[in-house]
Write a protein that holds these residues in place. Structure first.
Motif, short mmCIF file in Angstrom:
data_model
loop_
_atom_site.label_atom_id
_atom_site.label_comp_id
_atom_site.label_asym_id
_atom_site.label_seq_id
_atom_site.Cartn_x
_atom_site.Cartn_y
_atom_site.Cartn_z
N VAL A 198 -2.58 5.07 -2.66
CA VAL A 198 -3.53 5.85 -1.86
C VAL A 198 -3.08 7.31 -1.92
O VAL A 198 -1.96 7.63 -1.52
CB VAL A 198 -3.59 5.37 -0.40
CG1 VAL A 198 -4.55 6.23 0.41
CG2 VAL A 198 -3.98 3.90 -0.33
N TYR A 227 -7.33 -1.28 3.88
CA TYR A 227 -5.87 -1.39 3.81
C TYR A 227 -5.27 -2.22 4.93
O TYR A 227 -4.07 -2.33 5.05
CB TYR A 227 -5.23 0.01 3.79
CG TYR A 227 -5.82 0.90 2.73
CD1 TYR A 227 -5.80 0.51 1.40
CD2 TYR A 227 -6.43 2.10 3.06
CE1 TYR A 227 -6.37 1.31 0.41
CE2 TYR A 227 -6.99 2.91 2.09
CZ TYR A 227 -6.96 2.50 0.77
OH TYR A 227 -7.52 3.29 -0.19
N LEU A 238 -8.64 5.53 8.70
CA LEU A 238 -8.27 4.37 7.87
C LEU A 238 -8.21 3.07 8.67
O LEU A 238 -8.17 1.98 8.10
CB LEU A 238 -6.92 4.61 7.19
CG LEU A 238 -6.83 5.75 6.20
CD1 LEU A 238 -5.43 5.82 5.60
CD2 LEU A 238 -7.86 5.60 5.09
N ILE A 297 0.89 -1.16 0.00
CA ILE A 297 0.00 0.00 0.00
C ILE A 297 0.93 1.21 0.00
O ILE A 297 1.72 1.39 0.92
CB ILE A 297 -0.93 0.03 1.23
CG1 ILE A 297 -1.67 -1.30 1.41
CG2 ILE A 297 -1.90 1.21 1.13
CD1 ILE A 297 -2.60 -1.67 0.30
N TYR A 352 1.35 5.23 -0.06
CA TYR A 352 0.69 6.50 0.25
C TYR A 352 1.57 7.64 -0.24
O TYR A 352 2.72 7.77 0.19
CB TYR A 352 0.50 6.65 1.76
CG TYR A 352 -0.20 5.49 2.43
CD1 TYR A 352 -1.57 5.54 2.68
CD2 TYR A 352 0.50 4.36 2.83
CE1 TYR A 352 -2.21 4.50 3.33
CE2 TYR A 352 -0.13 3.31 3.46
CZ TYR A 352 -1.49 3.38 3.71
OH TYR A 352 -2.13 2.33 4.34
N THR A 399 -1.01 -1.03 -4.40
CA THR A 399 -2.23 -0.22 -4.35
C THR A 399 -1.81 1.18 -3.93
O THR A 399 -1.12 1.35 -2.92
CB THR A 399 -3.23 -0.79 -3.33
OG1 THR A 399 -3.58 -2.11 -3.72
CG2 THR A 399 -4.48 0.07 -3.23
#
Length: 160
Positions: free
Chosen positions: A143, A159, A154, A122, A124, A141
């Motif tokens: 964000v 996530y 969150l 993930i 960010y 992924t």
């Protein structure tokens, strides 16, 4: 799962004394800490975004790998003296990072580090070009941190 964070405009926001946005690498020691805000020697402020510490604690409690990949490094400065590393220490959150920790100069390609991770990632960040650079990686992924007003919201979301 590995959670990788950008630093500037993701985990914190930094402003000069006039309120203009700056990079944390522009902070000048010595620093004073006032809760979730660091004030430097020339009255610039670095403000930790709401819920960041709570979210990092949650991720570690869930046994996730937590790291950062940032291009907010001050060129030629020793890693431990970098203003961004000092900010992580002063905010008391450096201890939550147990995975890849990259702080490089602005020309560094973040996708290079991210592509080495085989685990689900993930990522960010606040910059669309960084998302574009990793879109071919099926295990990543992205964000957009600009859409996060309170990181603690969150917790318990997709996530985890």
């Amino acid at each position: 799962m590995t959670h990788l964070f950008d630093l500037d405009i993701t985990l914190w926001d930094t402003f000069d004394k006039r309120g203009n946005s700056i990079w944390a690498k522009q902070l000048v020691a010595p620093y004073k800490v006032y809760g979730n805000m660091i004030v430097d020697d020339v009255f610039s402020k670095c403000i930790l975004r709401k819920g960041v510490q709570k979210y990092l604690i949650h991720l570690r409690e869930k046994n996730h790998q937590v790291g950062f990949v940032s291009v907010g490094g001050y060129f030629g400065m020793e890693y431990s003296k970098q203003p961004s590393i000092r900010a992580l220490e002063l905010f008391g959150i450096l201890k939550y990072f147990n995975s890849i920790c990259v702080l490089e100069y602005k020309t560094y390609n973040k996708a290079h580090s991210i592509s080495k991770i085989k685990d689900k990632v993930i990522f960010y960040d606040d910059t669309p070009k960084n998302f574009e650079a990793v879109k071919h990686l099926t295990n990543v992924t992205c964000v957009d941190s600009l859409n996060i007003k309170d990181w603690s919201h969150l917790i318990g979301k997709k996530y985890d």
